[in-house]
Enzyme design. Structure first.
Site, short mmCIF file in Angstrom:
data_model
loop_
_atom_site.label_atom_id
_atom_site.label_comp_id
_atom_site.label_asym_id
_atom_site.label_seq_id
_atom_site.Cartn_x
_atom_site.Cartn_y
_atom_site.Cartn_z
N GLY A 25 0.95 -1.20 -0.11
CA GLY A 25 0.10 0.14 0.13
C GLY A 25 0.91 1.08 -0.05
O GLY A 25 2.07 1.30 -0.09
N GLN A 26 0.31 2.25 0.23
CA GLN A 26 0.87 3.61 0.17
C GLN A 26 2.11 3.81 1.05
O GLN A 26 2.97 4.30 0.78
CB GLN A 26 0.01 4.83 0.33
CG GLN A 26 0.50 6.27 -0.15
CD GLN A 26 0.06 7.35 0.89
OE1 GLN A 26 -0.89 7.26 1.77
NE2 GLN A 26 0.21 8.47 0.42
N TYR A 45 -14.33 6.33 8.60
CA TYR A 45 -12.87 6.33 8.84
C TYR A 45 -12.54 6.86 10.18
O TYR A 45 -11.81 6.11 11.16
CB TYR A 45 -12.24 7.17 7.81
CG TYR A 45 -10.74 7.37 7.70
CD1 TYR A 45 -9.94 6.15 7.37
CD2 TYR A 45 -10.18 8.63 8.05
CE1 TYR A 45 -8.59 6.47 7.28
CE2 TYR A 45 -8.58 8.57 7.84
CZ TYR A 45 -7.84 7.39 7.69
OH TYR A 45 -6.62 7.58 7.51
N1 SER Z 1 -4.86 10.52 4.37
C1 SER Z 1 -6.11 10.18 4.87
C2 SER Z 1 -7.10 10.46 4.16
O1 SER Z 1 -7.29 11.44 3.30
C3 SER Z 1 -6.19 10.91 6.22
O2 SER Z 1 -5.24 10.18 7.38
O3 SER Z 1 -8.15 9.83 4.36
#
Ligand code: SER
Length: 317
Positions: A11-12, A143
């Site tokens: 992943g990233q 999230y």
């Molecule tokens: N980079 C993430 C997002 O934008 C935030 O932690 O979902």
């Protein structure tokens, strides 16, 4: 010698963190965990062992941890904020049911665990300027809900079972290696690809909307340094505010224009991304990380922009 498992190694964050960990601990000591369909390739595949490590299967994780005598797990499996809003059940399954499996395996096999939290763990009622380490966390995204739960569950396993859990609240991570997928801060990566390709950038985030960001080399260092920190000095565990810079779209655009004066940007605000961005801090106070384990970023917006443009130009030919 320490043995490490990186879950989500393609992943990233994982793709770069695995390589960095191998540099530090030796290739053979860092297992690149992946799910079928996202196999490690190139340097990642050649640089050390790899194994299927799906967080949704505790048994599979336990097998890998035992086979490689793992001491520390970097658990990077997660959906980012925007894609999680479209698949909330899956976000929970990976982020929380998956974390439960990781923590159980860690408890049984005495592993340390790093699971990133995020600026997304904050919400509209959080103080937005210099957001303190300990403050209101009432996120409105799945999230965010899963990241707050990540912090609490990780703390719980430390307090109840002594599992050495640690984490940081990552800001938007900017890198030229593996693109992020489905996050709110992705625009700050996408803008560089547009600039280097000579395309006009369509910005989904409104002018004036500030968010914390960090260049990936600092992000990798934050994770590794926290995991190496002296536990006696840690008052907090999950998760530490860390930041390197905070900017709105027009600021990063202006920075890029210093190198690419013809670069153009136009706003077409995405309502979901904008609502998420507005609910997150404008700038984090990361003094707890600085005091408890010596955190310091190396890259500000100028140095990051210069390096991103240089590296991405090489990469895209
Ligand atoms: N980079 C993430 C997002 O934008 C935030 O932690 O979902």
């Amino acid at each position: 010698m320490k043995n490490i498992l990186v879950i989500g190694s393609t992943g990233q964050i994982g793709s770069e963190l695995t390589t960095e960990l191998r540099r530090t601990y030796g290739g053979d000591h860092v297992v690149a965990g992946y799910i079928p369909g996202a196999e490690p390739k190139g340097e990642l595949a050649a640089g050390g062992p790899s194994a299927i490590a799906d967080v949704t299967s505790g048994e599979q994780l336990a097998e890998v941890v035992k086979k490689y005598q793992i001491d520390a797990i970097y658990n990077l499996a997660a959906l980012l904020s925007v894609v999680a809003e479209q698949k909330p059940r899956l976000a929970w399954k990976i982020g929380i049911d998956g974390l439960w499996n990781v923590l159980e395996v860690a408890r049984e096999n005495k592993c340390a665990v790093f699971t990133p939290s995020s600026i997304g763990s904050f919400g509209p009622s959080t103080p937005h300027e210099l957001t303190p380490q300990d403050t209101v966390q009432r996120p409105k995204t799945i999230y965010g809900v899963s990241k707050v739960t990540t912090e609490l569950l990780s703390d719980y396993y430390y307090l109840k079972y002594g599992v050495d859990t640690r984490s940081v609240r990552f800001p938007g991570l900017i890198s030229y290696v593996t693109p992020p997928g489905g996050g709110t801060t992705d625009y700050a990566v996408d803008i560089f690809y547009a600039a280097v390709r000579g395309e006009k950038f369509i910005c989904p985030i409104a002018k004036g909307t500030r968010m914390d960001m960090m260049y990936m080399p600092d992000g990798l260092r934050a994770a590794i340094e926290l995991m190496e920190a002296n536990p006696d000095k840690l008052i907090h565990r999950n998760g530490f505010n860390v930041t390197a810079m905070s900017f709105p779209p027009e600021k990063i655009y202006a920075e890029i224009r210093k190198w690419k004066p013809d670069f153009k940007m136009e706003y077409q605000v995405d309502p979901l991304k904008q609502a998420i961005a507005e609910s997150w801090p404008d700038s984090l106070d990361d003094s707890a990380a600085r005091e408890e384990w010596g955190w310091r970023p190396n890259f500000g917006i100028g140095a990051m922009t210069r390096d991103m443009l240089e590296k991405l130009t090489e990469k895209l030919g």
